[in-house]
Design a protein around this motif. Sequence first.
Motif: not given
Length: 260
Positions: A200-201, A207, A203-204, A251
């Motif tokens: 998850a980290t 983002e 992938k972030k 972003r």
Amino acid sequence: MRKIVFITGATAGFGEAFAQVFASNHYDCIITGRRSERLEKLKQQLESSYNISCFTLCFDVRKETDVQHAVESLPESWKQVDVLINNAGLALGRELFDEASTDDWNTMIDTNVKGLLYVSKAVLPFMISRNKGHIINIGSIAGKEVYERGNVYCASKAAVDAITRGMRIDLLPHHIKVTAIHPGAAETEFSMVRFKGAEATAKKMYEGFTPLEAKDVAAIVFFTANLPAHVCINDLVLTCTQQANAYLINRSGILKDEVN
Ligand code: NDP
Ligand code: 8X3
């Protein structure tokens, strides 16, 4: 005429993409890394897809003697290396300086800096004896600017920048081109390695914008390696359109190519 490229860190990410683009343009490839199964699988795919020859060398760039033995073990017909791409590398952790792990620091310095030196030293005699060759070092935008929590990773890539400039000066008498390519954020296994499997980290990190892909970097590296003999790109920084520098990324949404 036969051309040979020697790629470190070809089992994933940029290195694998370099192997694909060079092989598809008729280079024979020496592919290296620690994960032997991935090397064997890639060798088979490259040879069957592109009708080229591929040689695998499985070693850890941090181990000086293993690097020397691996490179010396190349058959004579594989020693005429035209292009060496020093790509193997990693970031480990993204902590404040006082909280970071010294083990992570040692691994980054041993891999990104000392590994690059060991491989270059082992391969260079093949180039010097022919009075030609091209060394392409993969640095990073992190070597051009320091960002918060980047500390030793940034330092290791700043070292790649300085070593590249030093190599270019010292190898001038031998007609050897020396280039540093400094990519910005690219989605590979890099962040999974950096964050030690925390998906998850990892992938972030990507983002809200469209990062570089390994094939984007491969196209630039291939272009750099195939200029006329008298032309050398010394230093090249490459980011996705939404990245301005090592710490500023827009972003606000993904950027897609228009399709007809
Ligand atoms: P990946 O994690 O996808 O690939 C890293 C490669 O390096 C793997 O093939 C790995 O092979 C190899 N490697 C790592 N440690 C060692 C070692 N000790 N000995 C031998 N091989 C090793 O990352 P990337 O493709 O993204 O990274 C490639 C290079 O590009 C690195 O130098 C990185 O710092 C740099 N970079 C990456 C950016 C990004 O955003 N992705 C941006 C700018 C620069 P194996 O595990 O099989 O040994
Ligand atoms: C990898 C790019 O910005 O994560 O070198 O340091 S960054």
